[in-house]
Design a protein around this motif. Structure first.
Motif, PDB file in Angstrom:
ATOM      1  N   ARG A 259       0.833  -1.133   0.016  1.00  0.00           N
ATOM      2  CA  ARG A 259       0.100  -0.173  -0.108  1.00  0.00           C
ATOM      3  C   ARG A 259       0.964   1.311  -0.057  1.00  0.00           C
ATOM      4  O   ARG A 259       0.666   2.171  -0.630  1.00  0.00           O
ATOM      5  CB  ARG A 259      -0.863  -0.086   1.212  1.00  0.00           C
ATOM      6  N   GLY A 260       1.979   1.238   0.824  1.00  0.00           N
ATOM      7  CA  GLY A 260       2.889   2.450   0.938  1.00  0.00           C
ATOM      8  C   GLY A 260       3.473   2.589  -0.346  1.00  0.00           C
ATOM      9  O   GLY A 260       3.574   3.927  -0.918  1.00  0.00           O
ATOM     10  N   ALA A 261       3.850   1.610  -1.071  1.00  0.00           N
ATOM     11  CA  ALA A 261       4.635   1.706  -2.522  1.00  0.00           C
ATOM     12  C   ALA A 261       3.649   2.315  -3.321  1.00  0.00           C
ATOM     13  O   ALA A 261       4.096   3.240  -4.061  1.00  0.00           O
ATOM     14  CB  ALA A 261       5.021   0.470  -2.774  1.00  0.00           C
ATOM     15  N   ILE A 262       2.398   1.900  -3.371  1.00  0.00           N
ATOM     16  CA  ILE A 262       1.535   2.324  -4.557  1.00  0.00           C
ATOM     17  C   ILE A 262       1.252   3.694  -4.097  1.00  0.00           C
ATOM     18  O   ILE A 262       1.219   4.421  -5.318  1.00  0.00           O
ATOM     19  CB  ILE A 262       0.113   1.509  -4.356  1.00  0.00           C
ATOM     20  N   ALA A 263       1.001   4.057  -3.010  1.00  0.00           N
ATOM     21  CA  ALA A 263       0.731   5.623  -2.695  1.00  0.00           C
ATOM     22  C   ALA A 263       1.926   6.573  -3.005  1.00  0.00           C
ATOM     23  O   ALA A 263       1.827   7.735  -3.564  1.00  0.00           O
ATOM     24  CB  ALA A 263       0.668   5.777  -1.136  1.00  0.00           C
TER      25      ALA A 263
END
Length: 475
Positions: A66-70
Motif C-alpha cells: 500500500r505504501g509503495a502504491i501511494a
C-alpha cells in the motif's frame, strides 16, 4: 440547383470532388492517427509499469504494497496517470478500496511482471487507456494486478493533427486542382463557344472550317460541323447554279411567247403568220409546262414521295416496247431507232414498271433531241453478274447514239439539274431528263453512267440490281 454554365458545373464538380476527397482522407487519417496515439499511450504505460516493477517486488516482499502504491501515485499525479488495483474478476478500485465503475479489464495471468493493455470505458462514458501488471500479493488482499490508467486522448490528439494537416491539403487542392479544373473547362468551353459563334453565322454566311481542338468528343463535333458547313456550301452553290440555269431555260420560251404575243396584239402577225404565232406560243407554253412537271417529278423522287412498287419485269420486252413507242418520232426526225442485238436475252428483274419505262423514255428522248437527221440510236438491255456501284447481279439498260457525244469532263455533270454540256447536245429538252434517270436508278439501289463511244457518239446507261435495294429510307 445545377449551374447552367459548363465552366460553373466543372468548378462545382471540382469543389464537390475536393470536399469528398477531404472527408475521405480526413476520416482515414483520423482512424490511423487515433490508433497511433492510442498505441503510444499504451506503450508509455507499459514502460512505466516495467520501470516500477522492481520497486513493487521489494514492497511486496516487505509487506508494504500500500505504501509503495501511494508513493508511486504521488509521483504520477502531475502526469494525469492514476494507479489502481485490479481485482481477480478484472474490476478496478482505488487504493482506499473504492470501486471504479466501468467495464472490467483483461486480467493478466498469474505471475509477477505479466502485463496486459487495452482501453476500457467507464460508466460516465470516458474512454480510459490502461496497462495492468500482475503481482503476487498476500492472500486475502484481493489484489491481482496493479493498473496504470489515463484518459484516452487519442481522438482529440488525432483531431489536432488533422487540424494542422487539412489546411495544407486544402491549399494543395486549390493551388493545383483549381487551375487544372479551369484549364479543363476552358479546353471544352472555348471550342464550344467558337462553334456557337460559327453556328450563328451559318444562316447568312459560310463560317469556313473550324480547326479541331479540345477533347475527342468536341473534336468529333467540330469535324461534323465542318462537314455540315461544307455540304451546306455545296448545296448553296448548287442552288445558285440551279437558279441560274432555271433563269436561262425559262428566258427563251418566255421571250418567244412575249414576242409572238406582242405581234398578235399589235396586228403585225395576221393570217398564216397569226396561226404560226399562236402555234408557237402553244408549243412554248407546252414546253414550260413539261419543264415544270419534270422539276416536280424530280423533287418527288428526291423526297421519296414517289414510292417504288416492284414487280417482275422483262428487260428485253421493255426495250422493245420503248423502241416501238418512239419509232414514229424517230422516223419524223429521220433517225434510225433500233434494238441492239444481244447474244443473251437478259433475265427477268424486279423493278417499278412506271419508273423503268420513264428511265428508258428519258434516255431515248434525250438521244432523239441531239441526234441529227440520218443518225442512229440503239437501245439495249444486258444482264451482268457484277457492275460498278451495284452489288450482285444487275441489268444494264443503255441507249447509244452516234451524235456529237459529250465534251471532255462532262460525263458526270450531265446528271446535274439543268446542266447543258454543249449546245450541240442541248436540244429542246429541259435539262432534267438525265437527272431524273439517275434519281430513279438510285431509288432502285442502282446508278447511272454516261460515256463517249468511238469514233463518235455517246452512251448513257442505267444499272439496276436484279432485286431493288432502296436507299436513304425510301420505300
Amino acid at each position: 440547383m445545377i449551374p447552367r454554365g459548363l465552366t460553373t458545373r466543372i468548378l462545382a464538380a471540382f469543389l464537390a470532388l475536393s470536399l469528398a476527397i477531404l472527408v475521405g482522407m480526413g476520416g482515414a487519417l483520423f482512424l490511423v492517427l487515433r490508433g497511433l496515439h492510442a498505441e503510444a499511450t499504451q506503450s508509455a504505460l507499459i514502460d512505466l509499469s516495467d520501470s516500477i516493477l522492481p520497486q513493487l517486488r521489494t514492497s511486496i516482499a516487505e509487506g508494504n504494497l500500500r505504501g509503495a502504491i501511494a508513493e508511486i501515485q504521488g509521483r504520477l499525479d502531475q502526469r494525469d496517470i492514476d494507479v489502481l488495483v485490479v481485482t481477480p474478476d478484472g474490476g478496478l478500485r482505488t487504493l482506499a478500496g473504492t470501486p471504479v465503475p466501468g467495464a472490467p479489464i483483461t486480467v493478466p495471468p498469474d505471475g509477477i511482471g505479466v502485463t496486459s493493455q487495452g482501453v476500457t470505458t467507464l460508466d460516465d462514458g470516458r474512454r480510459t487507456a490502461y496497462a495492468a501488471t500482475s503481482i503476487r500479493a498476500r492472500s486475502g488482499t484481493g489484489v491481482r494486478a496493479i493498473a496504470f490508467v489515463t484518459p484516452d486522448r487519442s481522438g482529440a490528439l488525432a483531431l489536432a493533427d488533422l487540424g494542422r494537416t487539412i489546411p495544407g491539403l486544402v491549399f494543395v487542392l486549390l493551388v493545383v486542382g483549381a487551375p487544372l479544373a479551369w484549364l479543363l473547362s476552358r479546353s471544352v468551353t472555348t471550342p464550344l463557344q467558337r462553334l456557337a459563334a460559327a453556328t450563328a453565322d451559318v444562316p447568312s454566311t459560310s463560317p469556313g472550317p473550324i480547326p479541331p481542338s479540345g477533347p475527342t468528343e468536341v473534336r468529333e463535333l467540330t469535324a461534323r460541323f465542318n462537314s455540315m458547313t461544307e455540304e451546306l456550301d455545296r448545296t448553296r452553290a448548287s442552288e445558285a447554279e440551279l437558279l441560274a440555269n432555271l433563269r436561262h431555260d425559262l428566258r427563251t420560251p418566255l421571250t418567244v411567247i412575249g414576242g409572238f404575243a406582242q405581234a398578235l396584239q399589235d396586228g403585225t402577225a395576221i393570217g398564216d403568220d397569226a396561226v404560226k404565232a399562236a402555234r408557237t406560243i402553244a408549243e412554248e407554253a407546252e414546253r414550260l409546262e413539261r419543264m415544270v412537271d419534270q422539276l416536280g417529278a424530280f423533287e418527288r423522287i428526291r423526297s421519296g414521295d414517289d414510292g417504288l412498287r416492284p414487280e417482275p419485269l422483262d428487260a428485253a420486252a421493255l426495250v422493245e416496247s420503248t423502241v416501238a413507242r418512239f419509232s414514229a418520232r424517230a422516223a419524223e426526225g429521220g433517225v434510225a431507232l433500233a434494238v441492239a442485238t444481244s447474244a443473251e436475252r437478259p433475265a427477268t428483274f424486279a423493278g417499278d414498271r412506271l419508273a423503268v419505262e420513264r428511265i428508258l423514255g428519258n434516255l431515248v428522248g434525250n438521244a432523239l433531241d441531239v441526234v441529227r437527221r440520218g443518225g442512229h440510236i440503239w437501245v439495249a438491255a444486258t444482264g451482268v453478274e457484277t457492275a460498278s456501284g451495284v452489288p450482285g447481279p444487275a441489268v444494264v439498260l443503255s441507249v447509244t447514239d452516234d451524235g456529237p457525244g459529250f465534251p471532255p469532263g462532262a460525263t458526270e455533270r450531265v446528271f446535274d439539274r439543268f446542266y447543258r454540256a454543249d449546245p450541240a447536245r442541248a436540244g429542246a429538252g429541259s435539262g432534267l431528263g438525265l437527272t431524273i434517270v439517275r434519281e430513279l436508278a438510285r431509288a432502285h439501289g442502282g446508278t447511272a453512267i454516261a460515256e463517249n463511244v468511238a469514233p463518235h457518239g455517246a452512251r448513257v446507261s442505267a444499272i439496276l440490281p436484279v432485286v431493288p435495294r432502296p436507299v436513304d429510307g425510301r420505300p
